[in-house]
Write an enzyme that holds these catalytic residues in place. Structure first.
Site, mmCIF file in Angstrom:
data_model
loop_
_atom_site.group_PDB
_atom_site.id
_atom_site.type_symbol
_atom_site.label_atom_id
_atom_site.label_comp_id
_atom_site.label_asym_id
_atom_site.label_seq_id
_atom_site.Cartn_x
_atom_site.Cartn_y
_atom_site.Cartn_z
ATOM 1 N N GLU A 10 42.382 41.033 35.589
ATOM 2 C CA GLU A 10 42.223 42.479 35.757
ATOM 3 C C GLU A 10 43.479 43.082 36.368
ATOM 4 O O GLU A 10 44.215 42.409 37.105
ATOM 5 C CB GLU A 10 41.010 42.743 36.680
ATOM 6 C CG GLU A 10 40.729 44.224 36.902
ATOM 7 C CD GLU A 10 39.375 44.496 37.554
ATOM 8 O OE1 GLU A 10 38.712 43.552 38.015
ATOM 9 O OE2 GLU A 10 38.993 45.683 37.597
ATOM 10 N N ASN A 36 31.837 47.812 31.429
ATOM 11 C CA ASN A 36 31.712 46.778 32.465
ATOM 12 C C ASN A 36 30.901 47.349 33.626
ATOM 13 O O ASN A 36 31.171 48.475 34.067
ATOM 14 C CB ASN A 36 33.119 46.409 32.968
ATOM 15 C CG ASN A 36 33.084 45.579 34.247
ATOM 16 O OD1 ASN A 36 32.791 44.392 34.217
ATOM 17 N ND2 ASN A 36 33.374 46.216 35.382
ATOM 18 N N GLU A 37 29.956 46.592 34.103
ATOM 19 C CA GLU A 37 29.137 47.029 35.242
ATOM 20 C C GLU A 37 28.787 48.515 35.092
ATOM 21 O O GLU A 37 29.077 49.341 35.969
ATOM 22 C CB GLU A 37 29.840 46.732 36.578
ATOM 23 C CG GLU A 37 30.019 45.237 36.795
ATOM 24 C CD GLU A 37 30.423 44.840 38.223
ATOM 25 O OE1 GLU A 37 30.761 45.710 39.036
ATOM 26 O OE2 GLU A 37 30.391 43.628 38.499
ATOM 27 N N GLU A 68 31.427 37.295 35.105
ATOM 28 C CA GLU A 68 32.211 37.208 36.345
ATOM 29 C C GLU A 68 31.412 36.337 37.302
ATOM 30 O O GLU A 68 30.223 36.595 37.542
ATOM 31 C CB GLU A 68 32.428 38.600 36.961
ATOM 32 C CG GLU A 68 33.312 39.489 36.110
ATOM 33 C CD GLU A 68 33.605 40.854 36.751
ATOM 34 O OE1 GLU A 68 33.497 40.995 37.982
ATOM 35 O OE2 GLU A 68 33.913 41.788 35.984
ATOM 36 N N GLN A 99 39.139 35.505 39.506
ATOM 37 C CA GLN A 99 39.949 35.872 38.369
ATOM 38 C C GLN A 99 41.062 34.831 38.221
ATOM 39 O O GLN A 99 41.218 33.986 39.088
ATOM 40 C CB GLN A 99 40.519 37.268 38.574
ATOM 41 C CG GLN A 99 39.420 38.333 38.641
ATOM 42 C CD GLN A 99 39.946 39.768 38.567
ATOM 43 O OE1 GLN A 99 41.127 39.993 38.357
ATOM 44 N NE2 GLN A 99 39.070 40.741 38.765
HETATM 45 O O1 AHR Z 1 36.390 41.042 40.029
HETATM 46 C C1 AHR Z 1 36.459 42.137 40.873
HETATM 47 C C2 AHR Z 1 35.455 43.222 40.506
HETATM 48 O O2 AHR Z 1 34.166 42.733 40.693
HETATM 49 C C3 AHR Z 1 35.464 43.679 39.069
HETATM 50 O O3 AHR Z 1 36.415 44.654 38.831
HETATM 51 C C4 AHR Z 1 34.083 44.217 38.886
HETATM 52 O O4 AHR Z 1 33.630 44.086 37.563
HETATM 53 C C5 AHR Z 1 33.257 43.424 39.875
HETATM 54 O O5 AHR Z 1 32.481 44.255 40.668
#
Ligand code: AHR
Length: 508
Positions: free
Chosen positions: A48, A195-196, A314, A365
């Site tokens: 990211e 996402n989310e 994630e 990540q």
């Molecule tokens: O990985 C960090 C953050 O965690 C991401 O941007 C988000 O999708 C999650 O809340």
């Protein structure tokens, strides 16, 4: 029958590893009881625009003094290619729902500067965009996974991104791609539709997101033989309310993939964990297992729900990150320790055991952020260190594409010995995690329905749960050989406290 008896285990392991707290652990591998293929995608990753994951991590720029290959940090490319990254998800995360892909193409000097609103409100210079990402994927052998902008974007913007990436030639967008150096389509298969979306991706209710998802999906088309695999934003952990709320509002077609996020939170700073807090964090994997089973069951309950791939999009340890570390290294910079490696091992064992429930898993990540594989010292520095988590993934690599098998252990409580097995042509791979801080184990493993000619094993171990690989001491937690005794259907070895190990057996 052949034996690989090794005389002196003690000579190869740190002192005091086997105290009088050693427990015998019986394990049975059921070679004739298959679960499903261990999809390489279970070992996938996420990058990211956050902290120093991209800028200063993966990307240093073409004019950098740091050794690079077309702007990508050379050491990172080499390490990641060696490990093998099946799929790489980008550009977020929360960042994805405020990212406008057109900002990141064309001559670098002309790319606009934007605010990265989610991660510190710093300047996003856009020098790393779609072409750079695809180039990185090609260099490390990863399949790209693009997360589209549903939060602040439009269906048109995302359908144009699909066309730009995948349409062979002859349209303005495909010609633009060619003019930017890539006449061949990128053939991107994986597309995240937001996402989310329940949080940073738009703060929506599930019914609102379902309506938007359906609208977006209409316009995301197959071009040049590349059919997009559309991934809907799923729940946080076991939030069945979100999943049902979304799925109830789908009219005809369900998404191809459903993304759930489940972080394993921690109370302490990464290198200052107490045993109690380590135990709490590692115990979360039992809940992750329950959540995966639950979400799978929810999906399976819908018409054609069985065809929807459940994606743990994630996951990973999310410790208490000291602001001082973030100040030096960027947001969510987190060191990986022996504890983190145990967490990685518990997760990867779990994915083997749930191979029939999952489609893909992306740890968060890949560099510098949260439970990363690599840490780098900064955009001016060549220092790039493989973390304990990198080595944990390396230990599990041999499972990829094999068939996961059922394994029975004596105790299934959250901190008990964790085990998994997989079977390939003439080869069986066994992985174990001893998450105990104070109990060494002697593992006595029986193979049902198979016999081994010989085998080798490797271990990742340190007596200090906070031990880690630093810029000055990069080889503190690394893989070592582990002596094992292979005797036909019986495999034995010692597994010290806080260790993970993989045995590869040649079958008779
Ligand atoms: O990985 C960090 C953050 O965690 C991401 O941007 C988000 O999708 C999650 O809340």
């Amino acid at each position: 029958m052949a034996g690989t008896a090794v005389a002196s285990l003690a000579s190869l392991l740190p002192r005091n590893v086997f105290a009088d707290t050693t427990t015998a652990q019986r394990v049975v591998v059921h070679s004739d009881s298959e679960i499903a293929t261990v999809r390489p995608e279970f070992h996938s990753h996420f990058a990211e625009h956050l902290g120093s994951c991209i800028y200063g991590g993966l990307w240093v720029g073409k004019n950098s003094r740091v050794p690079n290959v077309d702007g990508h940090r050379r050491a990172a490319v080499d390490y990641l290619r060696e490990l093998g990254v099946p799929v790489l998800r980008w550009p977020g995360g929360c960042f994805a729902d405020d990212y406008h892909w057109h900002d990141g193409i064309g001559p670098e000097a002309k790319r606009p500067k934007r605010v990265n609103i989610h991660w510190g409100a710093g300047v996003e210079e856009n020098s790393f965009g779609t072409h750079e990402f695809i180039d990185l994927c090609r260099k490390i052998g990863a399949e790209p996974y693009l997360a589209g902008n549903v939060g602040s974007g439009s269906p048109r913007e995302m359908r144009d991104w699909v066309e730009y990436c995948n349409y062979p030639s002859g349209t303005d967008l495909s010609q633009e791609r060619a003019a930017n150096g890539s006449p061949d389509p990128f053939r991107v298969r994986y597309w995240g539709v937001g996402n989310e979306s329940w949080g940073c991706g738009g703060n929506m209710r599930p019914d609102e997101y379902a309506a938007l998802y359906r609208r977006f999906a209409v316009y995301l088309r197959e071009f040049g033989g590349t059919k997009p695999f559309l991934i809907a934003s799923g729940p946080s952990g076991s939030d069945v309310g979100w999943s049902r709320g979304f799925l109830d509002k789908m009219k005809y077609e369900l998404p191809d993939g459903f993304s759930m996020h489940y972080y394993e939170g921690g109370e302490d700073a990464p290198t200052e964990f107490t045993v109690a807090h380590m135990n709490e964090q590692l115990s979360i994997f039992a809940k992750v297992e329950d959540s995966i089973r639950l979400q799978r069951a929810v999906l399976d309950g819908y018409h054609e729900g069985r065809n929807v791939g459940l994606i743990l999009d994630e996951w990973g340890v999310w410790d208490h990150i000291p602001p001082s570390d973030e100040k030096i290294h960027g947001a969510l910079w987190q060191q990986s320790t022996m504890r983190s490696a145990l967490a990685a091992g518990l997760g990867l064992n779990l994915f083997n055991r749930l191979a029939d429930q999952l489609y893909m898993c992306n740890i968060a990540q890949i560099v510098n952020v949260l439970q990363s594989l690599l840490i780098t010292e900064g955009i001016e520095s060549n220092k790039c260190v493989r973390t304990s988590t990198y080595y944990a993934f390396m230990l599990f690599k041999a499972h990829r594409s094999k068939t996961a098998l059922h394994v029975t252990t004596q105790d299934s409580s959250p901190l008990a010995l964790s085990a998994s097995a997989s079977l390939g042509a003439n080869e069986m791979v066994l992985s174990f995690v001893n998450p105990h801080s104070d109990a060494d184990m002697h593992v006595d493993c029986s193979l049902l329905g198979a016999s081994a000619k010989d085998g080798t094993a490797e271990i990742l171990h340190h007596t200090d749960l906070n031990a880690c690989n630093t810029f000055d001491k990069p080889d503190t937690v690394v893989i070592q050989k582990l002596p094992i005794k292979v005797d036909d259907v019986r495999i034995q070895f010692d597994l010290p406290r806080m260790s993970l190990a993989t045995a590869t057996l040649r079958l008779g």
